[in-house]
Write a protein that holds these residues in place. Structure first.
Motif: not given
Lengths: 653, 99
Positions: A623-624, A626-629, A631, A633-635, A638
């Motif tokens: 679960r950790r 899923q940080t909420g940042f 960017r 997620y974008a990384l 990518l």
């Protein structure tokens, strides 16, 4: 004997059941609103059943002997193809005997209860339960098939449970009620398996088809059926090895002890065996088992009765013993059925009378049950003394009281069985007669004769509040033994008349024998009233009376029980019946359940819980991610896209 | 100029856009970088269409433009709402939606 359809008055035989069912329903559903007149309704419903029973009895007498078996189909309980469960009422000489006993003695005991339970705030509930009991007991004896019989069988078990535990605010009665229920359950399992086996073998529950095909089923089947029915009978009739509950059942109110645990319910086992006579007649092994159970129980019960200081428990031991006689007779086949029923009916009178007498004594003695605190009561309770005394003469078999005729019939039947087994059975029955005389004389002497011991200092047991409210223990005020009110004395007088005359009425001229002959057959040979074994039994009974007089009449009875010999201590402990059950059945059962619980919690639950913990823990870590940042997620997107493209390129190249 | 040059340009633009998305915090800038990546894709599509001599890539480029326009409309509206609520357009501040 063929069973004919019920006609005329007998078409209304459902009324037998309807009256007490109605009474029980009104009293139990109506609640406190019926408190004022509830006991009157209970008595009326029971009397109504009795009146109808008398009408049905005389109607039956009007038919020729071969046409006295009348069946009334009521409704189809479970109408499924291949499984027909019908509810029907069978009125025949055997069920008629029981109907009259149950409703007659039942009505008397209900009348008695009006006085005995007068100070109990829950008297209405008591009468509701008693009506329920009468309804269930009637269903048991008039059912024309084993399934309906089983329903009644369970019904009386329930009523017995409710009534033993009637005084729930005391600690002992609920425990005794549970014990009775569980011990009965063991027997009920036997009966239910017997019914299933019957259906599997014969394809029917009805008495007619089952008995018709019993002979063709083979000895193996009839023996199995007989032994299973015997197990059921042992549970309900408190026979060894399921005897232990009856002594504790005395925690119930005394009318309950008289009606359920002396006169009617505990004799249901005898009824079951006599009713199933075609099955038992076909299986000598099952019959032998029945006689052995009867002989053992009659001795065990009698020995226990000798050592008890509690008047009700002494009588309870006596009940076991007398039912042992009936079982013994029922196991002798056609030679004994009539005497089993005769003794059952006579016992219904004198034992109910004895219990009501005991209740009357307790009523006058602040519910004291310890006979060592009695003594010299004959001056204070004259009617009780006389009626109890007549019951006493009846049970020990003094001619011409009823026990003499019925018990000697059983002893003679056992004697005439012949062979070693006949000798042993007859010897047991004769010795039992001697012991019966001993313990009953002991009860008589300790209660009504000797010096008064109720005002001596010492512990006083059995003081029980009956108003539903805890009362101060009546240690302080002096006892004033007094005769019971007429509403209690009257039933005792009627029962005493029955104790005197029932045996002679039933046995002389073979009245009961010819009445029951269409159902249970005729004994192979008739014997007179005075026979060799009977005279020996009478002599032994007189010896027992004499011995009891030398031990309890000639010398004063100590108010505190002496330690006694090893035999007396064993008998006081119910011959270690409870200890046996505890060590052989209860403790291993507890170990087994503990082992199962351990295996369940550690093994089964452990496996499941471990898997759940692993999944829970790993998902907690995953679960950790899923940080909420946005960017990060974008990384990851990518990186994923790059890996995908790289993978495609690698595959292409 | 050969079409390959357009492809290289497209790759360079896409890389700049991707790096911008990853390193910048301001949502407006990230938005602009995303537009840059989309337009790099468009350039690549058109270049490939030219290289292969058919119109498929050009058609897809139009689709991408339409999608980009729609995305900008919705995205900027969300951005305005976030800015009004938080007085900040930093994407790292808007990280409530997490474990």
């Amino acid at each position: 004997m063929t069973t004919l359809a019920a006609t005329g008055v007998l078409r209304a035989s459902w009324l037998l059941l309807a009256f007490p069912v109605f009474g029980a329903a009104v009293l139990l559903i109506g609640g406190r609103r019926t408190d004022k007149w509830g006991h009157l309704l209970g008595v009326t419903m029971s009397l109504a059943s009795f009146v109808y029973g008398m009408i049905a009895y005389f109607t039956l007498l009007g038919y020729p002997a071969a046409e006295r078996s009348r069946d009334l189909h009521m409704f189809s309980w479970v109408p499924v193809a291949g499984f027909q469960a019908n509810i029907g009422i069978l009125i025949d000489p055997l069920s008629m005997c029981f109907v009259l006993l149950i409703t007659g003695v039942g009505s008397l005991i209900l009348i008695y209860s009006v006085g005995y339970m007068a100070h109990d705030v829950e008297r209405r509930r008591f009468f509701g339960y008693l009506n329920l009991f009468i309804a269930a007991m009637l269903l048991l004896v008039v059912a024309d098939n084993y399934l309906a019989l089983y329903a009644g069988w369970e019904g009386v078990g329930l009523a017995s449970y409710l009534l033993i535990g009637f005084w729930q605010f005391k600690p002992a009665p609920p425990v005794a009620a549970k014990k009775a229920f569980i011990a009965n359950r063991v027997g009920d399992v036997g009966l239910s398996i017997a019914i299933m086996l019957m259906f599997a073998e014969f394809g029917s529950f009805n008495f007619g088809p089952v008995f018709a095909s019993a002979h063709s089923g083979g000895t193996g089947v009839t023996t199995a059926l007989g032994l299973l029915l015997l197990l059921g009978a042992c549970g309900k009739s408190a026979q060894v090895p399921l005897q232990s509950w009856l002594l504790d059942a005395m925690e119930g109110p005394t009318p309950v002890s008289a009606l359920i645990h002396a006169a009617t319910m505990v004799t249901a086992g005898v009824y079951l065996i006599v009713r199933s006579s075609p099955i038992f007649n076909d299986s000598p092994a099952a019959q032998l088992a029945v006689t052995v159970v009867g002989a053992v129980t009659l001795l065990v019960g009698a020995i226990i009765g000798c050592a008890k200081d509690d008047i009700k428990k002494a009588l309870a031991g006596s009940t076991m013993s007398q039912i042992g006689y009936m079982m013994l007779a029922a196991g002798l086949g056609p030679a004994g059925y009539v005497f089993a029923i005769a003794h059952l009916l006579a016992h219904g009178f004198f034992k109910a009378g004895l219990f009501l007498g005991a209740g009357s004594v307790m009523h006058g003695m602040d519910d004291e049950v310890n006979m060592r605190r009695y003594g010299a009561l004959r001056k204070f309770l004259p009617y009780t003394f006389v009626t109890f005394g007549l019951g006493y003469l009846a049970i020990i078999g003094i001619p011409p009281f009823s026990g003499f005729f019925t018990k000697d019939g059983i002893i003679d039947a056992a004697w005439e069985k012949g062979g070693t087994s006949g000798w042993i059975l007859a010897a047991c029955a004769i010795i039992g007669a001697g012991i019966t005389a001993f313990y009953m004389t002991r009860v008589m002497l300790m209660t009504y004769f000797g010096a008064k011991r109720w005002d001596e200092p010492g512990p006083r047991g059995g003081a029980e509040p009956r108003t539903g409210q805890p009362q101060p223990q009546p240690h302080e005020h002096a006892l004033h033994p007094h005769e019971s009110p007429w509403v209690m004395v009257f039933p005792m007088i009627i029962l005493a008349i029955g104790s005197v005359g029932a045996g002679a009425f039933l046995i002389i001229n073979g009245r009961l024998q010819s009445f029951l002959a269409p159902v249970v057959g005729v004994p192979p040979e008739a014997h007179g009233v005075w026979t060799g074994p009977g005279i020996i039994a009478l002599a032994l009974a007189l010896a027992g009376v004499g011995l009891a007089w030398t031990m309890y009449g000639r010398v004063p009875v100590p108010a505190i029980a002496p330690r006694g010999s090893i035999f007396a201590r064993a008998a006081r402990q119910d011959l270690y019946g409870d200890a046996f059950n505890e060590s052989v059945l209860m403790r291993p059962g507890q170990w087994l359940t503990r082992l199962s619980v351990y295996f369940d919690s550690r093994g089964i639950d452990g496996l499941v819980n471990t898997i759940a913990a692993i999944i829970g823990g790993s998902s907690g870590r995953l679960r950790r991610i899923q940080t909420g940042f946005a960017r990060s997620y974008a990384l990851s997107m990518l990186i994923g896209a790059v890996l995908l493209v790289a993978g495609l390129l690698v595959v292409r190249l | 100029m050969s079409p390959a040059h357009y492809i290289f340009l497209s790759v360079i633009l896409f890389t700049i856009g991707a790096i911008g998305v990853l390193v910048r915090r301001n949502a407006i800038v990230i938005f602009m970088c995303i537009e840059l990546m989309l337009n790099a894709c468009n350039l690549a599509f058109v270049a490939f269409a030219r290289m292969h001599g058919n119109l498929d890539g050009q058609v897809v480029a139009f689709f991408v433009m339409v999608v980009a326009a729609a995305e900008v409309v919705v995205g900027l509206a969300i951005l305005m709402a976030i800015y009004r609520a938080r007085r900040s357009a930093s994407v790292d501040d808007a990280s409530l939606l997490k474990y």
